[in-house]
Each structure stands twice: as structure tokens, then as C-alpha cells.
Design an enzyme around this catalytic site. Structure first.
Site, mmCIF file in Angstrom:
data_model
loop_
_atom_site.group_PDB
_atom_site.id
_atom_site.type_symbol
_atom_site.label_atom_id
_atom_site.label_comp_id
_atom_site.label_asym_id
_atom_site.label_seq_id
_atom_site.Cartn_x
_atom_site.Cartn_y
_atom_site.Cartn_z
ATOM 1 N N PRO A 2 0.959 -1.211 -0.042
ATOM 2 C CA PRO A 2 -0.106 -0.244 0.026
ATOM 3 C C PRO A 2 0.807 1.201 0.040
ATOM 4 C CG PRO A 2 -0.862 -1.584 1.503
ATOM 5 C CD PRO A 2 0.622 -2.170 1.150
ATOM 6 N N GLU A 3 0.347 2.293 -0.873
ATOM 7 C CA GLU A 3 1.257 3.438 -0.831
ATOM 8 C C GLU A 3 0.578 4.521 0.047
ATOM 9 O OE1 GLU A 3 2.648 4.548 -4.710
ATOM 10 O OE2 GLU A 3 2.415 2.543 -5.419
ATOM 11 N N LYS A 52 4.481 5.604 5.021
ATOM 12 C CA LYS A 52 3.639 4.052 4.684
ATOM 13 C C LYS A 52 3.356 3.603 6.309
ATOM 14 C CE LYS A 52 5.419 2.902 0.231
ATOM 15 N NZ LYS A 52 6.064 1.926 -0.457
ATOM 16 N N ASN A 168 5.730 1.974 -5.929
ATOM 17 C CA ASN A 168 6.160 1.640 -7.174
ATOM 18 C C ASN A 168 5.217 2.366 -8.371
ATOM 19 O OD1 ASN A 168 8.000 0.479 -9.010
ATOM 20 N ND2 ASN A 168 7.038 -1.470 -8.919
ATOM 21 N N ARG A 264 13.028 -4.134 -7.265
ATOM 22 C CA ARG A 264 11.573 -3.596 -7.674
ATOM 23 C C ARG A 264 11.622 -3.390 -9.013
ATOM 24 N NH1 ARG A 264 8.841 -1.358 -3.472
ATOM 25 N NH2 ARG A 264 6.825 -1.701 -4.869
#
Length: 282
Positions: A2-3, A52, A168, A264
């Protein structure tokens, strides 16, 4: 993972549901039981997010610190006549009686769920870069690290010590929107480019909070404007490059590319985000 907009939205939901109310705190799973007992029945004073991280404040200078990690979820329900029994591995449950009925919130899958004091919260905040959703954010703190770094800007944007809350999806999308290749060294950016990206992130994350999903395409590139089908993806939202590997760019038609950077996946368009070439004399 989750961002930042997700955590900001969760904090608002918790404030709306439990703020100012004596709140039952339990740990059906048992892993948080001892700490839960220390705040069980206390008034929930508020909740805030920083990047976060989530902090839920109770009277007595006690806070529950949560980091959802990759799979964590915190779901809040209000206006109920009955609260269901916990389902699955519920690490933390909050429950209160409101004028419109009962409310509860269940936390599952978090990598951090701990009871902390304000000093610990302050140390966590001090280790984070500025969060575009916070009113106290200082974007120049991020810029001072970016302008001195040889690391790719794509890596710097995901470094929570540089910039808090960007994940991301927003990383890929803000670089596309500003035509910056993700492997470009941070120190080669101009301050105007950074300020434009920061201002864009402020708007994009706020829109993510409002909508509950990530939409990054400009009006002229929506499915309605382009006469194309809506995007079908578990992550939802209309995006330019994120998880669109091999598909045509919505702007120039070139195939979107992907590459791994520091564990990533990067996503970018080779047409709209050309490789950076320094003008310095070699």
C-alpha cells in the site's frame, strides 16, 4: 505494498469512526494481546499517517504503530447493529459504540503492530523523508539528498528516507508524466524538475485519497477521450506505464519497457522518457 494515500485514507477513517470515543482494543490472533490490554477501553484521540506508517493515538501518551507491509489490511466498518466474530488472523481489533451504531476495525497481515510512546513516534518520523500528503512536509529536505546523489532517480523516489509514501505505482507514473528516465542520476536533475514532480505528487496522492485508487492519466488520455477500453488490472486505476510492459504508450505508441532496479520493477516509455545524456565534456 500500500502506498501513502492508502495509509492517509485509513487514518481518516479511524478518526471518523473512533475519534473521541472509549474504544475496546483486542488481539483475536493473540500476538498483540499484552499491548492491547494496556489501551483497552481508552479514548482514541486521533490517527495520523506518515509515509507508509500509521499511528493511532490513545489517551495516556500511548500510540499503536502500524506498518502494513506488502499484504497488510486495516478495514473499518461503522453503523452496525452487531459486530461479527473475527475472521482469519486478526492482529488488532478496535470496537466502539457510536450514535449511529457499532463500529469496528480489523488489522490483518501487518509487518509492524506495536505499542509505542511519543518519543518512539518522533524517531520514526525523523527517519522519513517528506510526505507529499502532510501539511508539515518540507520538499527541500528530499531535494538536498537527490541533488547530491549518483543513485538513479527511480531508486531515490522509493527510498523512504528520501521521500515518504511514494511506492512503485506513483514512482513510475510521476517519472513518466515529467519525461524523466528512471535510471537518470539524481544529481543531474534541475531543481525546477524536482519541484514540478513534488507538486504533481501532492496532487496525485490527494486524488488517490479522494478516489481510493490511483489514477494518473491526464484528461486527454482517459478511456473516454481516447475511445479505448478501460484498464483491467487488480491494482485498478488508469495509468501510463505501471504494469503495462509491452503495451503501446498512450502518448507516443512505443512499447512500454520494464527492468529491475534494487529489487523492484521499473516501468517506462523509451519514447517519452529518453535516456539521459550528460552535456558535460568527457
Amino acid at each position: 505494498m500500500p502506498e501513502g494515500h492508502t495509509l492517509f485514507r485509513i487514518a481518516g477513517e479511524l478518526r471518523d469512526a473512533f475519534g473521541g470515543l472509549p474504544t475496546a482494543v483486542s488481539s483475536p490472533q493473540g500476538r498483540f494481546a499484552a499491548d492491547a490490554a494496556l489501551v483497552d477501553g481508552a479514548v482514541l484521540l486521533g490517527a495520523e499517517s506518515a509515509g507508509k506508517h500509521l499511528f493511532v493515538a490513545f489517551e495516556g501518551d500511548r500510540l499503536v504503530h502500524v506498518h502494513l507491509g506488502l499484504i497488510g489490511q486495516l478495514d473499518t466498518r461503522t453503523g452496525l447493529t452487531d459486530v461479527p466474530l473475527p475472521v482469519g488472523q486478526v492482529r488488532l481489533r478496535l470496537q466502539a459504540r457510536r450514535p449511529d451504531g457499532l463500529a469496528y476495525a480489523d488489522l490483518r497481515g501487518a509487518i509492524i503492530c506495536e505499542l509505542v510512546d511519543p518519543a518512539r513516534r518522533d524517531r520514526v518520523l525523523a527517519g522519513l523523508g517528506p510526505d507529499p500528503l502532510r501539511e508539515d512536509a518540507e520538499p527541500d529536505r528530499a531535494w538536498q539528498r537527490i541533488r547530491r546523489s549518483a543513485r538513479p532517480i527511480g531508486a531515490l523516489l522509493l527510498d523512504q528516507k528520501v521521500l515518504a509514501g511514494v511506492g512503485n505505482v506513483y514512482r513510475a507514473e510521476v517519472l513518466f508524466r515529467h519525461r524523466i528516465h528512471p535510471l537518470r542520476p539524481g544529481r543531474t536533475l534541475r531543481v525546477g524538475q524536482w519541484q514540478a514532480m513534488w507538486d504533481d505528487l501532492v496532487l496525485l496522492l490527494a486524488e488517490g485519497v479522494r478516489l481510493g485508487r490511483i489514477d494518473t492519466v491526464r484528461p486527454e488520455h482517459t478511456p473516454e477521450a481516447m475511445g479505448r477500453p478501460p484498464r483491467r488490472d487488480d491494482h485498478g486505476g488508469e495509468v501510463y506505464v505501471y504494469r503495462r510492459t509491452g503495451q503501446p504508450c498512450l502518448v507516443c505508441g512505443r512499447a512500454v519497457r520494464t527492468e529491475e532496479l534494487e529489487g523492484r520493477n521499473l516501468f517506462w516509455c523509451p519514447g517519452c522518457q529518453p535516456k539521459f545524456r550528460s552535456r558535460a565534456v568527457q
